[in-house]
Write a protein that holds these residues in place. Structure first.
Motif, mmCIF file in Angstrom:
data_model
loop_
_atom_site.group_PDB
_atom_site.id
_atom_site.type_symbol
_atom_site.label_atom_id
_atom_site.label_comp_id
_atom_site.label_asym_id
_atom_site.label_seq_id
_atom_site.Cartn_x
_atom_site.Cartn_y
_atom_site.Cartn_z
ATOM 1 N N PHE A 241 -15.533 -87.377 17.571
ATOM 2 C CA PHE A 241 -15.108 -86.744 16.539
ATOM 3 C C PHE A 241 -14.387 -87.945 15.937
ATOM 4 O O PHE A 241 -13.928 -87.068 14.910
ATOM 5 C CB PHE A 241 -14.179 -86.346 18.393
ATOM 6 N N LEU A 242 -13.564 -89.479 15.831
ATOM 7 C CA LEU A 242 -12.783 -90.080 15.461
ATOM 8 C C LEU A 242 -13.552 -90.054 14.174
ATOM 9 O O LEU A 242 -13.095 -90.494 13.470
ATOM 10 C CB LEU A 242 -12.370 -91.010 16.186
ATOM 11 N N PRO A 243 -14.542 -91.511 14.506
ATOM 12 C CA PRO A 243 -15.515 -91.418 13.109
ATOM 13 C C PRO A 243 -15.475 -89.860 11.921
ATOM 14 O O PRO A 243 -15.400 -90.619 10.358
ATOM 15 C CB PRO A 243 -16.833 -91.268 13.387
ATOM 16 N N ALA A 244 -15.705 -88.973 13.029
ATOM 17 C CA ALA A 244 -15.008 -87.563 11.982
ATOM 18 C C ALA A 244 -14.067 -87.573 11.434
ATOM 19 O O ALA A 244 -13.866 -87.383 9.925
ATOM 20 C CB ALA A 244 -16.345 -86.735 12.522
ATOM 21 N N MET A 245 -13.526 -87.408 12.128
ATOM 22 C CA MET A 245 -11.876 -87.231 11.719
ATOM 23 C C MET A 245 -11.220 -88.553 10.629
ATOM 24 O O MET A 245 -11.495 -87.715 9.067
ATOM 25 C CB MET A 245 -11.040 -87.685 11.859
ATOM 26 N N ALA A 246 -12.127 -89.550 10.295
ATOM 27 C CA ALA A 246 -11.855 -90.662 9.370
ATOM 28 C C ALA A 246 -12.319 -90.257 8.491
ATOM 29 O O ALA A 246 -11.840 -90.719 7.543
ATOM 30 C CB ALA A 246 -11.903 -91.707 9.839
ATOM 31 N N VAL A 247 -14.010 -90.224 8.363
ATOM 32 C CA VAL A 247 -14.720 -90.048 6.996
ATOM 33 C C VAL A 247 -14.134 -89.046 6.000
ATOM 34 O O VAL A 247 -13.513 -89.184 5.235
ATOM 35 C CB VAL A 247 -16.133 -89.753 7.637
ATOM 36 N N LEU A 248 -14.063 -87.939 7.293
ATOM 37 C CA LEU A 248 -13.053 -86.885 6.388
ATOM 38 C C LEU A 248 -11.698 -86.729 5.690
ATOM 39 O O LEU A 248 -11.213 -86.613 4.499
ATOM 40 C CB LEU A 248 -12.597 -85.683 7.501
ATOM 41 N N LEU A 249 -11.094 -87.959 6.463
ATOM 42 C CA LEU A 249 -9.406 -88.507 6.001
ATOM 43 C C LEU A 249 -9.745 -89.268 4.715
ATOM 44 O O LEU A 249 -9.211 -88.885 3.115
ATOM 45 C CB LEU A 249 -8.626 -88.857 6.466
ATOM 46 N N ILE A 250 -11.155 -89.850 4.969
ATOM 47 C CA ILE A 250 -10.678 -91.317 3.175
ATOM 48 C C ILE A 250 -11.629 -89.816 2.313
ATOM 49 O O ILE A 250 -11.216 -90.254 1.517
ATOM 50 C CB ILE A 250 -11.357 -92.122 4.499
ATOM 51 N N LEU A 251 -12.662 -89.164 3.002
ATOM 52 C CA LEU A 251 -13.341 -88.671 1.645
ATOM 53 C C LEU A 251 -12.340 -87.688 1.386
ATOM 54 O O LEU A 251 -12.600 -86.925 -0.036
ATOM 55 C CB LEU A 251 -14.038 -87.557 2.722
ATOM 56 N N ALA A 252 -11.371 -87.233 1.463
ATOM 57 C CA ALA A 252 -10.423 -85.932 1.016
ATOM 58 C C ALA A 252 -9.392 -86.811 -0.198
ATOM 59 O O ALA A 252 -8.760 -86.438 -0.977
ATOM 60 C CB ALA A 252 -9.411 -85.357 1.999
ATOM 61 N N ALA A 253 -8.976 -88.173 0.412
ATOM 62 C CA ALA A 253 -8.355 -88.854 -0.438
ATOM 63 C C ALA A 253 -9.080 -89.322 -1.483
ATOM 64 O O ALA A 253 -8.266 -89.338 -2.771
ATOM 65 C CB ALA A 253 -7.833 -90.105 0.407
ATOM 66 N N MET A 254 -10.167 -90.203 -1.597
ATOM 67 C CA MET A 254 -10.975 -90.181 -2.715
ATOM 68 C C MET A 254 -11.085 -88.962 -3.295
ATOM 69 O O MET A 254 -11.291 -89.127 -4.974
ATOM 70 C CB MET A 254 -12.137 -90.262 -2.056
ATOM 71 N N ALA A 255 -11.709 -87.993 -3.079
ATOM 72 C CA ALA A 255 -11.960 -86.248 -4.052
ATOM 73 C C ALA A 255 -10.214 -86.271 -4.796
ATOM 74 O O ALA A 255 -10.853 -85.609 -6.012
ATOM 75 C CB ALA A 255 -12.439 -85.800 -3.339
ATOM 76 N N PHE A 256 -9.047 -86.775 -4.344
ATOM 77 C CA PHE A 256 -8.214 -85.954 -4.657
ATOM 78 C C PHE A 256 -7.977 -87.141 -5.894
ATOM 79 O O PHE A 256 -7.839 -86.808 -7.627
ATOM 80 C CB PHE A 256 -6.899 -86.624 -4.290
ATOM 81 N N LYS A 257 -8.814 -88.433 -5.545
ATOM 82 C CA LYS A 257 -7.869 -89.249 -7.032
ATOM 83 C C LYS A 257 -9.708 -88.931 -8.235
ATOM 84 O O LYS A 257 -9.148 -89.163 -9.388
ATOM 85 C CB LYS A 257 -8.226 -90.663 -6.306
ATOM 86 N N VAL A 258 -10.597 -88.333 -7.359
ATOM 87 C CA VAL A 258 -11.625 -88.760 -8.646
ATOM 88 C C VAL A 258 -11.398 -86.749 -8.864
ATOM 89 O O VAL A 258 -12.220 -86.584 -9.853
ATOM 90 C CB VAL A 258 -12.810 -88.694 -8.492
ATOM 91 N N ALA A 259 -10.830 -86.225 -8.527
ATOM 92 C CA ALA A 259 -10.858 -84.693 -9.279
ATOM 93 C C ALA A 259 -11.701 -83.773 -8.912
ATOM 94 O O ALA A 259 -12.063 -83.751 -10.893
ATOM 95 C CB ALA A 259 -10.157 -84.923 -10.162
ATOM 96 N N VAL A 260 -12.343 -83.300 -8.044
ATOM 97 C CA VAL A 260 -13.134 -82.847 -7.768
ATOM 98 C C VAL A 260 -12.915 -81.473 -6.802
ATOM 99 O O VAL A 260 -11.430 -81.629 -6.178
ATOM 100 C CB VAL A 260 -14.909 -83.098 -6.714
ATOM 101 N N VAL A 261 -13.541 -80.229 -6.970
ATOM 102 C CA VAL A 261 -12.652 -78.945 -6.532
ATOM 103 C C VAL A 261 -13.450 -79.280 -4.769
ATOM 104 O O VAL A 261 -14.086 -80.007 -4.495
ATOM 105 C CB VAL A 261 -13.651 -77.777 -6.967
ATOM 106 N N PRO A 262 -12.471 -78.881 -4.308
ATOM 107 C CA PRO A 262 -11.239 -78.633 -4.161
ATOM 108 C C PRO A 262 -9.709 -78.956 -4.427
ATOM 109 O O PRO A 262 -8.606 -78.739 -4.020
ATOM 110 C CB PRO A 262 -11.330 -77.643 -2.740
ATOM 111 N N PHE A 263 -9.750 -79.873 -4.525
ATOM 112 C CA PHE A 263 -9.326 -81.313 -4.718
ATOM 113 C C PHE A 263 -8.705 -81.441 -5.990
ATOM 114 O O PHE A 263 -7.729 -82.687 -6.059
ATOM 115 C CB PHE A 263 -9.450 -82.757 -3.966
ATOM 116 N N HIS A 264 -8.315 -80.590 -6.673
ATOM 117 C CA HIS A 264 -8.387 -80.403 -8.186
ATOM 118 C C HIS A 264 -7.221 -79.713 -9.578
ATOM 119 O O HIS A 264 -7.144 -80.259 -9.857
ATOM 120 C CB HIS A 264 -10.038 -80.082 -9.551
#
Lengths: 559, 109
Positions: A241-264
Motif C-alpha cells: 500500500f505505502l509504495p503505491a502511495m509514494a509512487v502515485l504522489l511522485i508521479l503526480a508531481a512529475m506529471a504536473f511539471k511535464v504538463a500531461v493531462v490530467p495535470f495540465h
C-alpha cells in the motif's frame, strides 16, 4: 544521503558546467548592481550566452569522454544521460537569453535579473538532470521553479503576467508538496532516498517475486509491527500500500511539471500570460529537466517488475497519460483563437509524444536503448518551440503582446525572414519532413512499435492520427502570416540577438531533419552511459557498449 | 520505546494535516489562505519525515538523522517560497486591489 565524505577535485571537475553557469549568473547580477540605467544591457545577454556556451562545450567534452561517475557523496550521477539533457537545457537557456534583449527593450523592462534568473534556473535543471537521490532531484526542482515563478511575472505592468505567475506559483508549490510527501513515504519505508538504494530495498522483495524476502525485510526493519498491521497477513498489505502511495504522489508531481493531462490545467493560462521569451524557456527547459528526472526516478528507483508491469503499475499509468495527452492536447488546440494558448495545448500534446517514447523504452530491458528517442525528441522540441515563441516575441510590444492569429496576419510581406522561420518551426511541430520534428516523432513512435505489443502499437497509431489532426492548427499560423491581410500595420522589433537565435533554431531544425544522425548519435551516447540502470538493463547496455569501447580502444583514445 | 506515542499516530495526524492543506488549496480562493494551506502541507511532510526518522532510530537502534536533515531543507524551501509567493501576491494586489485567485479571468478566452 550517504554520510559525510570529502569532495575531491575530480568530482569538482565533473561539476564544472554547473559551476560555470552559477558563476555567470552571479556575475550578471553583480554587473546589474553597477549598471548605469541609461546604458544598454545587451552585453548581459551575450555574457550569459558565453557562460552557457562554455558550460555546453565542457558538457560535450565530458559526454565524448564517456564520463560515468558519482559526485557529491552519491547525490549526483555524472553520466552521459545527464550530460545530454544538460546540452538541451543549456541550448534552451542560451536561446531564451538571446531572444530577450530586443523584446525586453520594446517592453521597457531591460534588467539584469532576467538573465540571472534564467541562469539560476538552468542550474536547477542541470541538478535535476543528474539527480541520483530523490532529495537532490527535489532541490533541483525548486531551484529550477522558483526563478521561473519570478520570470513568469516579469512584466510588472501587466496584470496578465502577474496572474500567470500566481497560478504557476500555487500549482507548482502544490506539486512540490505532493512530491515531498511521496519522498517522505519512500524514506520511511526504505530509510534512504538514494534511487539505487530505493530500488534495492523497496521493490526487490516485493509482490509475487520474493514474498519471503519481503517478509524478512519487514521483520528485520521492525516496520510491520510498528505500523501496527500485525504479522498475520499484514506485512504484504503494508508493503504494497505505502509504495503505491509514494509512487502515485511522485508521479503526480512529475506529471504536473511535464504538463500531461490530467495535470495540465495550468499550462494554457500560464503560457498565455507570461512573457513570450520566458514561455519558450519554460516550455522547453522545464519539460526537459522534468522528463529527465522522471526517467531517472522511475527507471532507476521504481524499475522493478511488479511496480512497473503489474496492471496498476506505473507503466500502464504512463500509457494512459500519453494517450490522453496526445488526443486532448491536439483536439483542444484546434479551437484556440490565441496562438499562445494553441502552443500551450500543443506542448501538452508534445509531452504526450515524449511519454510514448518513455513507455516504449521502459517496457522491457532490451528496449532501453529506445530512450534515445526521448532525448532526441526533447532536442527537436526545444529548437522548434523556443523558435516559435521567439517569433511571437518579435511582434510584441509594451501593453500589446502578439497572441492571436490576427496579430500575425500579413507578417510575411513585411518580415519575410520571420515568416519563413515561423513556417519552419510550425512544420517541425506538426511533424512534416524534412524538419527535425518529423524525425523526432518517427523515433518516438518507433520506440513504442518495437516492443511488438498490440497495446503499444495502438498507442503509436493513436499518436500518429493525433499528430495528423495537429497539422490543421499549425497550418493556420502559416496561413495567417502569408494569406491574411492585416487589419493594422504589423510592427516588429528584432535585434541581432533575436535574429541569431531564430537562425540557430531554424538551421538546427532543418539540419536535424535532414541529418538526424548527429542528434541521434549524441542521444545514443547519452543513453549508453546511464549510470544506476537496473542490473537487467545494465546487461543490455553493456552488450551495446562493447563495440563502442572496442572502437575507442582501437583509436587509442585516452580513457 | 515503551509508552511512547506509536508511529502510526504521527502518520495519521500528518496525513490529516496534509489533506486539510490539500483540500484548502483546491477549494479556497483567497491567495493568502491558499498560501497558508501550502505551508500546512509542507509542515505535514516535515512531521512525517521526523516521525519516520525517530521511529527508525528507535526501532533499528541506529542513529538515523536523514529525516531531520530533510526537514531542515523543507523549512528553507518554505522560506524561499514564502518570499517569492508573497511578492507575487503583492503584485496581484497592485493590479486588482484584491487577491482572490478566481476573479481575474484575463487569461481565459
Amino acid at each position: 544521503m550517504n554520510g559525510i565524505s570529502q569532495i575531491s577535485l575530480a568530482e569538482l571537475r565533473l561539476l564544472a558546467p554547473m559551476l560555470v553557469v552559477t558563476v555567470t549568473g552571479i556575475a550578471v547580477l553583480m554587473l546589474e548592481v553597477f549598471q548605469r540605467s541609461a546604458m544598454s544591457r545587451r552585453y548581459q545577454a551575450w555574457l550569459s550566452v558565453i557562460g552557457l556556451g562554455m558550460a555546453g562545450l565542457d558538457t560535450l567534452y565530458l559526454l565524448a569522454r564517456g564520463t560515468e561517475a558519482f559526485a557529491m557523496s552519491q547525490l549526483l550521477y555524472m553520466d552521459g544521460f545527464g550530460f545530454t539533457l544538460d546540452l538541451v537545457v543549456l541550448l534552451g537557456g542560451a536561446l531564451a537569453a538571446l531572444i530577450a534583449p530586443a523584446y525586453l527593450e520594446s517592453h521597457r523592462l531591460e534588467r539584469g535579473e532576467y538573465y540571472g534568473l534564467v541562469l539560476f534556473s538552468v542550474v536547477g535543471m542541470m541538478v535535476m538532470n543528474h539527480g541520483a537521490d530523490l532529495f537532490t532531484i527535489f532541490m533541483g526542482l525548486e531551484l529550477m521553479s522558483i526563478p521561473i515563478y519570478c520570470l513568469a511575472g516579469y512584466f510588472r505592468h501587466s496584470s496578465a503576467s502577474a496572474e500567470s505567475s500566481m497560478k504557476y506559483f500555487f500549482l507548482g508549490a502544490f506539486a512540490s508538496a505532493l512530491f515531498l510527501y511521496g519522498i517522505a513515504f519512500v524514506y520511511g519505508m526504505t530509510g534512504t532516498t538514494s534511487l539505487v538504494g530505493v530500488s534495492r530495498v523497496m521493490f526487490s522483495g516485493l509482490g509475487s517475486v520474493d514474498v519471503a524476502g519481503a517478509e524478512a525485510y519487514a521483520a528485520s526493519s521492525g516496520f510491520v509491527e510498528y505500523v501496527g498491521l500485525g504479522a498475520e497477513g499484514g506485512p504484504l498489505f503494508a508493503l504494497e500500500f505505502l509504495p503505491a502511495m509514494a509512487v502515485l504522489l511522485i508521479l503526480a508531481a512529475m506529471a504536473f511539471k511535464v504538463a500531461v493531462v490530467p495535470f495540465h490545467a495550468w499550462t494554457p493560462d500560464v503560457y498565455s500570460g507570461a512573457p513570450s521569451s520566458v514561455v519558450g524557456f519554460m516550455a522547453t527547459g522545464v519539460k526537459t529537466a522534468a522528463f529527465g528526472a522522471l526517467v531517472r526516478v522511475f527507471m532507476v528507483g521504481f524499475f522493478d517488475q511488479p511496480a512497473r508491469l503489474s496492471e496498476t503499475g506505473w507503466l500502464s499509468v504512463f500509457f494512459w497519460l500519453a494517450l490522453i495527452s496526445m488526443v486532448l492536447g491536439n483536439v483542444v488546440a484546434i479551437v484556440q483563437s490565441s496562438v499562445k494558448r494553441m502552443l500551450a495545448y500543443s506542448s501538452i500534446a508534445h509531452a504526450g509524444y515524449i511519454m510514448v517514447g518513455v513507455v516504449g523504452a521502459s517496457y522491457s530491458p532490451e528496449g532501453f536503448l529506445q530512450l534515445e528517442s526521448v532525448l532526441f525528441y526533447l532536442l527537436t522540441y526545444t529548437l522548434g518551440t523556443v523558435g516559435a515563441f521567439g517569433v511571437l516575441a518579435w511582434f510584441g510590444k509594451r501593453g500589446e503582446e502578439a497572441t492571436t492569429y490576427e496579430d500575425l496576419a500579413g507578417v510575411a510581406k513585411k518580415y519575410p525572414g520571420a515568416a519563413l522561420a515561423m513556417t519552419i518551426f510550425m512544420l517541425s511541430s506538426a511533424g512534416i519532413p524534412p524538419t527535425a520534428g518529423f524525425m523526432g516523432k518517427f523515433y518516438v513512435f518507433k520506440a513504442a512499435v518495437q516492443t511488438g505489443e498490440t497495446a503499444m502499437i495502438a498507442l503509436a497509431v493513436v499518436g500518429v492520427l493525433a499528430s495528423v489532426s495537429g497539422v490543421y492548427y499549425y497550418l493556420k499560423v502559416i496561413m495567417a502570416m502569408y494569406m491574411k491581410t492585416p487589419r493594422r500595420e504589423v510592427h516588429g522589433v528584432a535585434g541581432l540577438e533575436l535574429k541569431t537565435a531564430l537562425v540557430v533554431c531554424a538551421m538546427g531544425t532543418l539540419l536535424l531533419g535532414i541529418l538526424p544522425g548527429i542528434g541521434l548519435g549524441i542521444s545514443r551516447a547519452g543513453v549508453l552511459s546511464f549510470l544506476g540502470a537496473p542490473p537487467q538493463v545494465r546487461v543490455e547496455l553493456n552488450k551495446l557498449r562493447a563495440p563502442v569501447e572496442a572502437g575507442r580502444a582501437e583509436l587509442g583514445a585516452p580513457e | 520505546m515503551e509508552g511512547s506515542v506509536p508511529l502510526e499516530w504521527y502518520l495519521i495526524l500528518s496525513a490529516a494535516i496534509f489533506a486539510i492543506g490539500g483540500v484548502g488549496v483546491l477549494l479556497r480562493r483567497n491567495a493568502i489562505i491558499l498560501f497558508m494551506c501550502i505551508e500546512l502541507m509542507l509542515n505535514a511532510v516535515n512531521l512525517t519525515f521526523l516521525a519516520f526518522s525517530r521511529y527508525r532510530t528507535g526501532a533499528l537502534g541506529a542513529l538515523d538523522l536523514d529525516g531531520h536533515v530533510m526537514s531542515f531543507f523543507v523549512i528553507a524551501l518554505a522560506a524561499a517560497e514564502a518570499a517569492v509567493g508573497l511578492a507575487i501576491i503583492l503584485s496581484i494586489f497592485r493590479h486588482r486591489r484584491h487577491i482572490n485567485v478566481d476573479d481575474g479571468n484575463l487569461l481565459k478566452n
